[in-house]
Motif scaffolding. Structure first.
Motif, PDB file in Angstrom:
ATOM      1  N   SER A   1     122.424 -34.737  19.110  1.00 52.05           N
ATOM      2  CA  SER A   1     122.498 -35.346  17.967  1.00 52.05           C
ATOM      3  C   SER A   1     122.794 -34.977  16.734  1.00 52.05           C
ATOM      4  CB  SER A   1     121.117 -36.200  17.952  1.00 52.05           C
ATOM      5  OG  SER A   1     120.141 -35.060  17.494  1.00 52.05           O
ATOM      6  N   GLU A   2     123.518 -35.497  15.712  1.00 43.40           N
ATOM      7  CA  GLU A   2     123.835 -35.040  14.456  1.00 43.40           C
ATOM      8  C   GLU A   2     122.558 -34.740  13.481  1.00 43.40           C
ATOM      9  OE1 GLU A   2     126.876 -33.959  11.860  1.00 43.40           O
ATOM     10  OE2 GLU A   2     126.960 -34.702  13.741  1.00 43.40           O
ATOM     11  N   GLU A   3     121.379 -35.214  13.680  1.00 46.94           N
ATOM     12  CA  GLU A   3     120.311 -34.925  12.950  1.00 46.94           C
ATOM     13  C   GLU A   3     119.972 -33.510  13.235  1.00 46.94           C
ATOM     14  OE1 GLU A   3     120.959 -37.682  14.735  1.00 46.94           O
ATOM     15  OE2 GLU A   3     120.543 -39.167  13.167  1.00 46.94           O
ATOM     16  N   MET A   4     120.146 -33.010  14.397  1.00 49.09           N
ATOM     17  CA  MET A   4     119.772 -31.556  14.577  1.00 49.09           C
ATOM     18  C   MET A   4     120.546 -30.694  13.875  1.00 49.09           C
ATOM     19  SD  MET A   4     118.836 -31.754  18.955  1.00 49.09           S
ATOM     20  CE  MET A   4     117.368 -32.843  19.429  1.00 49.09           C
ATOM     21  N   TYR A   5     121.936 -30.937  14.043  1.00 46.05           N
ATOM     22  CA  TYR A   5     122.735 -30.091  13.196  1.00 46.05           C
ATOM     23  C   TYR A   5     122.282 -30.029  11.696  1.00 46.05           C
ATOM     24  CZ  TYR A   5     125.927 -29.841  17.362  1.00 46.05           C
ATOM     25  OH  TYR A   5     126.374 -29.580  18.440  1.00 46.05           O
ATOM     26  N   GLU A   6     121.953 -31.233  11.334  1.00 52.68           N
ATOM     27  CA  GLU A   6     121.683 -31.297   9.704  1.00 52.68           C
ATOM     28  C   GLU A   6     120.460 -30.461   9.580  1.00 52.68           C
ATOM     29  OE1 GLU A   6     121.748 -35.385   9.031  1.00 52.68           O
ATOM     30  OE2 GLU A   6     123.711 -35.948   9.156  1.00 52.68           O
ATOM     31  N   ALA A   7     119.665 -30.837  10.382  1.00 53.72           N
ATOM     32  CA  ALA A   7     118.165 -30.031  10.146  1.00 53.72           C
ATOM     33  C   ALA A   7     118.362 -28.605  10.198  1.00 53.72           C
ATOM     34  CB  ALA A   7     117.274 -30.647  11.277  1.00 53.72           C
ATOM     35  N   MET A   8     119.274 -28.007  10.851  1.00 53.76           N
ATOM     36  CA  MET A   8     119.103 -26.763  10.829  1.00 53.76           C
ATOM     37  C   MET A   8     120.157 -26.233   9.755  1.00 53.76           C
ATOM     38  SD  MET A   8     119.858 -25.433  14.742  1.00 53.76           S
ATOM     39  CE  MET A   8     119.535 -23.547  14.317  1.00 53.76           C
ATOM     40  N   ALA A   9     121.180 -26.890   9.567  1.00 49.97           N
ATOM     41  CA  ALA A   9     122.006 -26.761   7.910  1.00 49.97           C
ATOM     42  C   ALA A   9     120.985 -26.743   7.003  1.00 49.97           C
ATOM     43  CB  ALA A   9     123.052 -27.901   8.088  1.00 49.97           C
ATOM     44  N   LEU A  10     120.191 -27.798   6.747  1.00 49.63           N
ATOM     45  CA  LEU A  10     119.295 -27.654   5.650  1.00 49.63           C
ATOM     46  C   LEU A  10     118.296 -26.384   5.730  1.00 49.63           C
ATOM     47  CD1 LEU A  10     118.213 -31.658   5.488  1.00 49.63           C
ATOM     48  CD2 LEU A  10     119.690 -30.382   3.945  1.00 49.63           C
ATOM     49  N   ASP A  11     117.938 -25.909   7.011  1.00 46.42           N
ATOM     50  CA  ASP A  11     117.189 -24.762   6.916  1.00 46.42           C
ATOM     51  C   ASP A  11     117.900 -23.545   6.578  1.00 46.42           C
ATOM     52  OD1 ASP A  11     114.903 -23.490   7.582  1.00 46.42           O
ATOM     53  OD2 ASP A  11     115.640 -23.048   9.628  1.00 46.42           O
ATOM     54  N   GLY A  12     119.459 -23.791   6.388  1.00 46.11           N
ATOM     55  CA  GLY A  12     120.153 -22.530   6.037  1.00 46.11           C
ATOM     56  C   GLY A  12     120.795 -21.907   7.207  1.00 46.11           C
ATOM     57  N   ALA A  13     121.038 -22.457   8.237  1.00 41.55           N
ATOM     58  CA  ALA A  13     121.458 -21.791   9.500  1.00 41.55           C
ATOM     59  C   ALA A  13     123.041 -21.548   9.542  1.00 41.55           C
ATOM     60  CB  ALA A  13     121.029 -22.549  10.693  1.00 41.55           C
ATOM     61  N   SER A  14     123.467 -20.578   9.816  1.00 41.56           N
ATOM     62  CA  SER A  14     124.979 -20.323   9.959  1.00 41.56           C
ATOM     63  C   SER A  14     125.524 -21.098  11.182  1.00 41.56           C
ATOM     64  CB  SER A  14     125.392 -19.078   9.864  1.00 41.56           C
ATOM     65  OG  SER A  14     124.770 -18.186  10.861  1.00 41.56           O
ATOM     66  N   THR A  15     127.043 -20.868  11.102  1.00 45.80           N
ATOM     67  CA  THR A  15     127.516 -21.618  12.354  1.00 45.80           C
ATOM     68  C   THR A  15     127.060 -20.690  13.561  1.00 45.80           C
ATOM     69  OG1 THR A  15     129.427 -22.343  10.842  1.00 45.80           O
ATOM     70  CG2 THR A  15     129.774 -22.318  13.331  1.00 45.80           C
ATOM     71  N   THR A  16     127.094 -19.456  13.419  1.00 47.81           N
ATOM     72  CA  THR A  16     126.709 -18.713  14.548  1.00 47.81           C
ATOM     73  C   THR A  16     125.175 -18.900  15.159  1.00 47.81           C
ATOM     74  OG1 THR A  16     128.196 -17.008  13.810  1.00 47.81           O
ATOM     75  CG2 THR A  16     126.574 -16.431  15.717  1.00 47.81           C
ATOM     76  N   ARG A  17     124.505 -19.169  14.165  1.00 50.48           N
ATOM     77  CA  ARG A  17     122.956 -19.383  14.576  1.00 50.48           C
ATOM     78  C   ARG A  17     123.054 -20.826  15.305  1.00 50.48           C
ATOM     79  NH1 ARG A  17     118.084 -20.011  10.292  1.00 50.48           N
ATOM     80  NH2 ARG A  17     116.334 -20.708  11.890  1.00 50.48           N
ATOM     81  N   MET A  18     123.743 -21.729  14.685  1.00 46.45           N
ATOM     82  CA  MET A  18     123.507 -23.157  15.396  1.00 46.45           C
ATOM     83  C   MET A  18     124.111 -23.084  17.062  1.00 46.45           C
ATOM     84  SD  MET A  18     125.005 -25.866  12.581  1.00 46.45           S
ATOM     85  CE  MET A  18     124.253 -26.130  11.016  1.00 46.45           C
ATOM     86  N   LEU A  19     125.176 -22.031  17.198  1.00 45.38           N
ATOM     87  CA  LEU A  19     125.805 -22.089  18.247  1.00 45.38           C
ATOM     88  C   LEU A  19     124.728 -21.531  19.288  1.00 45.38           C
ATOM     89  CD1 LEU A  19     128.315 -22.144  20.312  1.00 45.38           C
ATOM     90  CD2 LEU A  19     128.965 -19.894  19.341  1.00 45.38           C
ATOM     91  N   PHE A  20     124.259 -20.349  18.921  1.00 45.04           N
ATOM     92  CA  PHE A  20     123.361 -19.777  19.792  1.00 45.04           C
ATOM     93  C   PHE A  20     121.738 -20.259  20.029  1.00 45.04           C
ATOM     94  CE2 PHE A  20     126.513 -16.461  19.183  1.00 45.04           C
ATOM     95  CZ  PHE A  20     126.653 -16.157  20.433  1.00 45.04           C
ATOM     96  N   GLN A  21     121.365 -20.907  18.911  1.00 43.35           N
ATOM     97  CA  GLN A  21     119.976 -21.328  18.865  1.00 43.35           C
ATOM     98  C   GLN A  21     119.796 -22.848  19.021  1.00 43.35           C
ATOM     99  OE1 GLN A  21     117.825 -20.243  15.343  1.00 43.35           O
ATOM    100  NE2 GLN A  21     117.900 -17.993  15.960  1.00 43.35           N
ATOM    101  N   LEU A  22     121.088 -23.617  18.912  1.00 49.24           N
ATOM    102  CA  LEU A  22     120.899 -25.095  19.051  1.00 49.24           C
ATOM    103  C   LEU A  22     121.876 -25.490  20.250  1.00 49.24           C
ATOM    104  CD1 LEU A  22     119.963 -27.822  18.394  1.00 49.24           C
ATOM    105  CD2 LEU A  22     121.924 -27.719  16.640  1.00 49.24           C
ATOM    106  N   VAL A  23     123.277 -25.261  20.207  1.00 49.37           N
ATOM    107  CA  VAL A  23     124.061 -25.589  21.288  1.00 49.37           C
ATOM    108  C   VAL A  23     124.042 -25.071  22.514  1.00 49.37           C
ATOM    109  CG1 VAL A  23     126.628 -25.654  21.618  1.00 49.37           C
ATOM    110  CG2 VAL A  23     125.729 -25.885  19.331  1.00 49.37           C
TER     111      VAL A  23
END
Length: 301
Positions: A191-213
């Motif tokens: 879901s898009e909300e998960m990406y937005e939540a991590m972006a608001l938390d200040g997560a970088s693209t690399t962090r999103m890739l390894f901790q979410l995706v």
């Protein structure tokens, strides 16, 4: 108006409510009509799958002088494990090790390249990312037989001929289009909300890739691992064309050890096939749930 002609309204009786999953739902479940056509189709499919496997295992336990005659579905009169002993003492360990190395290398290359590529294809909204993704998927329509000669020239120029790397690189390249297709379908379900939540938390693209995706796409990644490993495990064309000596020989080419100009050792050949299929079957038993879940998510949203 006479009083006796008035009729009182009858009370409406309502059925008692039952909680979800209660007796009413359970009763409807048990009164569901059977589907004989689906059952018959399942039985026929089971017969189609089981009979060849039974014939293969039965023939691998048969002596060489009994393999060419009689009924293929008849159990062996004198079962023997001599064929498996012949296979294990005829370089099977070396062939198995080479095949495992090729499969592991192909899986590693496919995951290392396809997971970030699929992430960019799903998250990026630019024209070039979409065009690159569609161009990349054209590899699904290109058969390996059509490019085997250019690949041979490239591998010869790179001095990779007759090595395991000559088998790994083209196998990984032809496994990548389908792997990207599977992973993009899986990543679109996040879901898009998960990406937005991590972006608001200040997560970088690399962090999103390894901790979410990666954690959310375990089903698709498992499917890609099994698919790429099977492509490498069952590959025959690239090992046949790009290798020559016994050093980089894999299991599919090792079957030629039981074929000579005077005949074919059918029981030993089938025993080698049975031993080659055991690791694949074990991997399927471990990853079957993730494999089914990943295949169900191929279509995406």
């Amino acid at each position: 108006m006479p009083h006796d002609t008035l009729r009182r309204p009858r009370p409406v009786r309502t059925a008692p409510r039952t909680p979800a999953g209660g007796p009413a739902r359970r009763r409807r479940h048990w009164t569901r009509r059977p589907n004989p056509i689906a059952g018959l189709g399942s039985v026929l499919w089971l017969v189609v799958v089981i009979v060849p496997i039974y014939a293969m295992i039965s023939a691998s336990l048969t002596r060489q002088d009994e393999a060419l005659g009689g009924n293929a579905l008849k159990p062996p009169a004198h079962p023997t494990l001599a064929n498996y002993n012949t296979v294990l003492h005829n370089g099977f360990g070396h062939l198995l090790l080479n095949t495992v190395i090729v499969a592991a290398a192909v899986v590693a290359i496919v995951l290392l390249l396809c997971v970030p590529l699929s992430y960019v294809a799903v998250r990026s909204r630019t024209f070039w990312s979409g065009a690159s993704f569609r161009l990349f998927l054209l590899g699904v329509a290109i058969p390996a037989q059509a490019v085997v000669v250019p690949l041979y020239l490239m591998i010869a120029k790179l001095n990779l001929y007759d090595s395991l790397l000559a088998v790994v690189l083209p196998t990984a390249a032809f496994a990548m289009p389908v792997s990207v297709l599977i992973l993009t379908g899986t990543l679109r379900d996040i879901s898009e909300e998960m990406y937005e939540a991590m972006a608001l938390d200040g997560a970088s693209t690399t962090r999103m890739l390894f901790q979410l995706v990666v954690p959310m796409a375990k089903g698709g990644i498992s499917t890609v691992v099994v698919y790429a490993a099977l492509q490498a495990w069952n590959g025959f064309l690239f090992p046949l064309i790009f290798t020559q000596s016994d050093g980089p020989r894999v299991l599919t080419l090792g079957l030629f050890n039981y074929v000579s100009q005077f005949g074919v050792n059918i029981p030993a050949l089938l025993a080698s096939v049975v031993l080659s299929g055991i690791p694949v079957f074990a991997v399927y038993l471990v990853a079957r749930r993730a494999l089914v879940g990943g295949l169900m998510g191929v279509g995406g949203k």
